[in-house]
Design an enzyme around this catalytic site. Sequence first.
Site, short mmCIF file in Angstrom:
data_model
loop_
_atom_site.label_atom_id
_atom_site.label_comp_id
_atom_site.label_asym_id
_atom_site.label_seq_id
_atom_site.Cartn_x
_atom_site.Cartn_y
_atom_site.Cartn_z
N LEU A 46 0.82 -1.22 0.00
CA LEU A 46 0.00 0.00 0.00
C LEU A 46 0.85 1.26 0.00
O LEU A 46 0.41 2.31 -0.43
CB LEU A 46 -0.92 0.01 1.23
CG LEU A 46 -1.95 -1.12 1.30
CD1 LEU A 46 -2.73 -1.02 2.60
CD2 LEU A 46 -2.90 -1.07 0.11
N GLY A 47 2.05 1.15 0.52
CA GLY A 47 2.92 2.32 0.59
C GLY A 47 4.20 1.98 1.30
O GLY A 47 4.42 0.87 1.79
N GLY A 84 9.05 5.74 6.55
CA GLY A 84 10.31 5.67 7.27
C GLY A 84 10.53 4.33 7.95
O GLY A 84 11.66 3.90 8.15
N VAL A 144 4.19 -1.06 3.91
CA VAL A 144 2.88 -1.31 4.49
C VAL A 144 2.10 -2.18 3.51
O VAL A 144 2.00 -1.87 2.32
CB VAL A 144 2.12 0.00 4.75
CG1 VAL A 144 0.75 -0.28 5.33
CG2 VAL A 144 2.93 0.89 5.70
N ASP A 166 2.99 14.78 14.79
CA ASP A 166 3.14 14.69 13.33
C ASP A 166 1.77 14.74 12.65
O ASP A 166 1.41 13.85 11.88
CB ASP A 166 3.89 13.43 12.95
CG ASP A 166 4.53 13.55 11.56
OD1 ASP A 166 4.68 14.69 11.07
OD2 ASP A 166 4.86 12.50 10.96
#
Length: 612
Positions: free
Chosen positions: A322-323, A326, A330, A441
């Site tokens: 999915l991505g 850091g 995922v 964040d």
Amino acid sequence: MSCLIILVLLLFLLFVASLDVNQGQFGFNGYLNVEGVAGVDSRGLGQIFYKNPIQFKNSTNATVSSFSTTFIFAIVPEYTEFGGPGLAFVISPNNEISVALPSQYLGLSSETNIGLDLNHVVAIELDMSRTIAVGDIDDNHVGIDINSPRSVTAASIGYFTDESEFKNLSLKSGDPMQVWVEYDGVEKQIDVTLYPINVSKPKTPLLSLKKDLSPYLYESMFVGFSLPTGLLVFSHYILVWIFKMNGKADELDLFRLPKIPWDDNNNKQGIKQLQRILALTLSLTGLTLFLVLVFGAVLISRKKRFVEILEDWEGFKEKEVLGKGGFGRVYKGVLPSSNVQIVVKRISHDSRQGMREFMAEIATIGRLRHPNLVRLLGYCKCKHELLLVYDYMPNGSLDKFVYHQPNSSLTWTQRLKIIKDVASALFYLHQQWVQVIIHRDIKPANVLIDSDMNARLGDFGLAKLCDLGNDPQTSHVASTLGYMAPELASTGKANTRTDIYAFGLFMLEVAYGRRPIEVRAPPDETFLADWIMDCWDKGDILAAINGRLEKRFVVQEAELVWKLGLLCSHPIAVARPTMSNVVSYLDDVASLPDDLNSCIKAQEFPGVSNDC
């Protein structure tokens, strides 16, 4: 991002360089490397000075004599797209500027002593960040500073050719550049020249300033370099440096310049060199064969173990990625027992964030239960693999909707609902759970959208917990550029108000549909909050609306979001509301002050009395 504060002095010949007290000169070849977000003391401040003071004034007439210095430097960034800490050549009364802040102003001063005559500090700054508070012209400039980080004069980085054509340069290019700083004690003029090492010294200086330095320098002063910490990793190198009083510094021998390490482990360069020397020595003995065999066996063993790990986790398919962040990759998955879709965050072997952030996620989100927070279902660690399992959010991140979908992908109602959802989540984290949680964040990329278009705040890798009633602060600077509160740069301490600052910019970003800082926008629109404030001053806050909404919004709601966003992102921390107040404003339980505009302006400077 945090870095271990390291100072590596490699071939630093200042301590063996000859010093002629009468001539006031010294020089060295080799390099001084300040690794990462650098520092040499407990405050994280990088300051290197020549060990002996230099006599700048003639004791008979108390005026500063002519001097000249030249050095070659290089700044190697890990992320070239962002700015970061620059460096400064410094003339100081002491070999340590003890009152300086470690995280700003290039380590030259603090909020309490800017511009004071008692500083007696003259510096040439090579700055890669634009600090509005001190009037920086851009994020790539050289300036002459006297007793203050607010430059007396400054210019963008570059040089003039013999044909008077200006050539731009970039400090963060990683390329070595040469700097000349020359002061004429008769003409009372200081000239600064900067240029690449592959061209001759330009005839026209980049900066010139008519200024008698006698009031600012003592008879004896220290000379050296200073730089602050930063959020990003930069390595600073001084390759060669020559200084001379009462004359021009000698020309540099470019053939003797050391090479700049360009790999990601610059601090291990000296060790690698020693290893190569050791290997060469051992090659002359019968031990070489033995070492090769042992080394080969280790490699084979490691390779075998790594292959076994891949086989154990071969269920991770490339098509399910999915991505990547850091931490690592995922993946989308399914729980075999219930066929429930999940997300698995797989911590990579070479993750730069590692166990600290892994444990932060477990310690925080694993115990939280709120409809607007991403739920952690479980975790495991096996054969050096760290795995976090979350609820699957079918619509992905909010970032995708705001920037990578058609303009009509989010209606105003949906945008407002998302803002309220995230506000509710932050209210829970700050004031409703048993401990105060600072997320640190907040940005669209960390807000996920479920199947019903509800927003859920996630990514707690940077979160910190604190007992209720205690001061919820952490000295570990962590945030994303563009969302970082101003006080973080000066104190390095995050708290609930720094979260609220980021949330204020988040509100403006979601409502308007553009990032807080847009470098390609016109100059007056670069900073979203400043532009909206300007529109408000002109009596038309809705002028900042983007074509993405095409007037399909409720005016009163839009004005509320923008005004509240400006209040939350106020540069003065104490002026920001709490999250309970924010939720009350958004739910129309409470109203913003009628004179909010004047209240915000009255609080632009600390110490101004007001009733806001």
